[in-house]
Structures are given as C-alpha cells and as structure tokens.
Design a protein around this motif. Structure first.
Motif, PDB file in Angstrom:
ATOM      1  N   ARG A  62      18.423  47.289   8.513  1.00  0.00           N
ATOM      2  CA  ARG A  62      17.689  47.733   7.318  1.00  0.00           C
ATOM      3  C   ARG A  62      16.189  47.727   7.576  1.00  0.00           C
ATOM      4  N   ASP A  63      15.681  46.633   8.145  1.00  0.00           N
ATOM      5  CA  ASP A  63      14.249  46.536   8.425  1.00  0.00           C
ATOM      6  C   ASP A  63      13.807  47.577   9.443  1.00  0.00           C
ATOM      7  N   ARG A  66      13.743  51.020   7.841  1.00  0.00           N
ATOM      8  CA  ARG A  66      12.682  51.036   6.826  1.00  0.00           C
ATOM      9  C   ARG A  66      11.310  51.241   7.484  1.00  0.00           C
ATOM     10  N   ARG A  70       8.795  54.323   6.935  1.00  0.00           N
ATOM     11  CA  ARG A  70       7.404  54.135   6.510  1.00  0.00           C
ATOM     12  C   ARG A  70       6.450  54.930   7.394  1.00  0.00           C
ATOM     13  N   VAL A  84      16.561  51.450   0.516  1.00  0.00           N
ATOM     14  CA  VAL A  84      17.171  51.017   1.774  1.00  0.00           C
ATOM     15  C   VAL A  84      17.854  49.678   1.533  1.00  0.00           C
TER      16      VAL A  84
END
Length: 439
Positions: A62-63, A66, A70, A84
C-alpha cells in the motif's frame, strides 16, 4: 522519475476500465498501475465525487503504490481522487460503516493480532489440533455465511474445537482476520450498499491479483466488475495457505478483462540472475524475462548457489558477506530474504555477532501510517503521566488512539510499534527524542 516504457504507456492510455496486467517481479508493474490511475484521471474517466479504489495485500505494498501515485498525481489529487487500502482495511471500513444492515454492531472489536492463534496457544492445543482449528474456521468463513451459518457448518463437520472457539469469539464481541472479508461480503450482498460503493468508486485497481481468494474476488466484483485493472504474476503467488487459488482466479479475470498486457523486461535484476530465474519456468509457469538494460550490469551480473551443513553455518556466511558488501558500498541497502521466520532468526543472530545493524522489513514501526501515529503520540508525550501509570502498555494504547484505528493491518502494526516504544521508554529514552530520529 523514469521514462515510461511502451507497455506502461499502453496501460496508461487503455480506455476501457477493465485490464489485466501480467508483470513478473521487477518489471515495472507498480509504476504501470500508478500510470494507469494517472491516465484515468487525465482523461476525466473518473470525475468528482467519484474516486479510484486501489487495493493491495499489505501495508508495505500500500505504501509503495501510494508513493508512486503521489509522484504522478501530487498530494492533493491523490487525496481527493484515490483511496489506497489493503483488503483487511477495505473490509473493516465496509463493516464499520454498514454493520447494522446485517444485524451486527459496528462496535465489535477489530482484530489487532491473530486472535485464533493466540487462543489455540492459550488452550494448549498441540500443533495438529491448532492447524485443524485454524483451517476449519478459515474454510467456514471464506463463503458468505452468517455467524449462525458458520456455527452450523462447524457443527455439521464435527469441528467441535473450532466451534467452541467461534462461540467464544462471538461472546467476546470481536472479529478475527477471517471474519473481516466475510462480513464485508455479507454487507455488499445488500444491493443498495453495493450500489453505493459502485457509485463512489468509478474504477478499481488490484495489485497482485494472484493472491486473491475467491471471496476477495467476489468483493471486488461487487464494487467494480468490468471496471477493474488487475496487476500481478501467477509465479509470485504466496497466499495459498490463506485460500488463494491463482489458477482459478486467473481464468475468471481473463474472462472479465477485454485486454491483457504482459511485461517481460526486468528493471531490477541482472542477466545472470534472470538466467537462473528463467531456468525455473517449468516449475513456476512464469514468464521468460530479459534485462531492460543489460549494459548497466558489469560482466552481466553475478549469480551463485552455495550449500551449507547447518542453518547456523549458512547464517554466519550470509552475515559476513553482508558485512563485507556494506563496507565496500556504505551508501547502499542490502536485502536478506529468509524462507521462514525461524530461519531469519539465525541470520539476525549472526548479523548481531559481526556488529551489523539491521531492520526487519515487517517491523510495525517502519509502516508509514503507523509511524505517523507513533510520531504524533510521542511529540506530545506526557512522560510524567506515563511514569505514574500502573499499566504502562494500556497507557500507550490510549495515548496512541488505537481504538479509533479501523484498519486491521494498521492496528496490528501500531500494537507492534507500541511494544518498541515500551522497550525504548523502559531503557530511558524520552518521548520527544523518539518522535524525532535526528535527536
């Protein structure tokens, strides 16, 4: 930011909302999925108040996606147009918002650890019994069953130990990890609720489709059938123990998607490593890979196999090699992968022996959302209140706002990170110093 490849541009510019992306590890899948979202927004396929739902299997994944999003969208557009989440987080959100439609209380405790395993240990179940209990509960809950139907299923199959555990779960007013997708599917079976989510999310992105269970795929279909981009690789399936069935899932997704894009160029590995990986294709059913930039690897890279008499000897050799590489390339990170947690412990002990500092990739304190929670707590930490508290662990749980966190994986990571805080504070660290690593 790297220049997108032809395949990545094809994925970005694909106008239909259904798409299957086959991409082995290191071939730029995450970048491609981020570009996919960028394309959906730039073409105004998704307009406010709709959003794109991006679903992963772990906080790390997920991170990762993400951060890629970004870089392509900017913080504002990411916040306004993309959600997300991991699957447990999505299920927990659905449950918290709509538990009442299936007659459950939204105040049921969201899991922050593996309650079933903990209870099996507490009841002194031996290994075969504990495994049978966990398997019985998982199988019972991976179909769309109510609490009463789960109990009936366990009773009919004479899984009495699992049945007692399930009744105790209900009495203690909690959910387990297996319950979250089960209750989410029950809720989404209520058509007005499903229509609400279909209206809210104009497109869905699923990262690592090969790890989907049939139940998770049914959840995705209720929200975004025919409007979902699936990215992954059959050879990378790692969740078979949890009910994933890559071959079956692949067939269903192939029928759903109008186009398939396959990647075969690796941006991560040398030609030598790829040659070794390709040799395993008869076993993995993977895609034959080539290096995206073979000239960037001096002499084509290096691949080697070594065998050792014991795990301790193997770990000692790995630790010494890591130490030597770190000395020659101090600005680089070294990844050491172990097949199981017990095997990892041998390596950790060997690294400590040679004085090499290391971090565990799955440490909760390294999770982005968890770090944000812990940093906020420690920045205004009441050391005197903590020292005066009778139950210091409970004090940390309250100070962190743990009860307000709905995402199950984040709750588990926060609990793990609070353990780290507890140890640091016990050794005399100050809250503000912990919140600012530069101190």
């Amino acid at each position: 930011m790297l220049e997108p490849t032809a395949s990545q541009i094809q994925i970005r510019d694909h106008t239909a909302r259904d798409l299957l992306v086959i991409a082995p590890a290191g071939c730029g899948k995450t970048e491609a999925l981020a570009l996919r979202v960028q394309g959906l927004l730039q073409r105004h396929d998704i307009v406010a108040p709709q959003k794109v739902l991006v679903v992963t299997f772990s906080n790390r994944a997920r991170d990762n996606i993400r951060e890629r999003l970004r870089s392509y969208l900017g913080t504002g557009q990411l916040r306004n147009y993309v959600s997300v989440v991991n699957f447990h987080g999505l299920s927990a959100r659905i449950f918290k918002a709509h538990a009442n439609v299936i007659g459950l209380s939204p105040d049921l405790a969201i899991p922050e650890s593996d309650w079933v395993s903990t209870e099996c240990r507490r009841r002194n179940f031996d290994f075969p019994v504990a495994n049978r209990v966990k398997d019985a509960l998982r199988v019972a809950k991976q179909e769309m069953r109510t609490d009463a139907e789960v109990e009936e299923f366990l009773s009919t199959n004479r899984e009495m130990a699992a049945l007692q555990l399930e009744r105790d779960r209900i009495d203690s007013e909690r959910l387990t990890y297996d319950d979250l997708p089960r209750v989410a599917e029950l809720i989404l079976a209520v058509e007005p609720v499903a229509e609400l989510y279909r209206s809210h999310f104009g497109a869905v992105i699923v990262d690592e489709f090969q790890d989907l269970t049939p139940q998770q795929l049914r959840i995705v279909h209720r929200i975004g059938y025919g409007r979902t981009t699936y990215g992954g690789d059959l050879a990378q399936g790692i969740y078979g123990f949890a009910g994933a069935n890559p071959a079956t899932i692949h067939v269903v997704i192939r029928e759903e998607c109008s186009e398939v894009v396959e990647f075969a160029e690796s941006h991560r590995s040398s030609p030598a490593v790829l040659g070794a990986v390709n040799s395993l294709i008869p076993l993995t059913s993977g895609t034959e890979l080539t290096s995206a930039d073979p000239a960037s690897w001096p002499h084509g890279g290096l691949f080697a196999i070594a065998s050792f008499s014991t795990a301790e000897v193997e770990a000692e050799r790995v630790a010494k090699l890591a130490n030597r590489i770190a000395g020659q390339a101090p600005g680089h990170r070294i990844a050491i992968m172990a097949r199981t947690v017990p095997r990892r412990r041998f390596v950790e002990a060997a690294l400590s022996e040679v004085g090499v500092e290391f971090l565990r990739w799955d440490d909760g304190v390294l999770d982005t959302d968890t770090a944000r929670v812990i940093r906020a707590m420690l920045s205004k930490f009441d050391v005197d209140g903590y020292n005066a508290a009778t139950d210091k662990v409970e004090y940390l749980r309250l100070a962190s706002g743990l009860k307000t966190i709905a995402d199950a994986a984040t709750r588990e990571s926060v609990v793990d990170a609070l353990g780290w805080c507890y140890e640091q504070l016990r050794e005399g660290a100050r809250g503000h110093a912990l919140a600012d690593p530069s101190r």
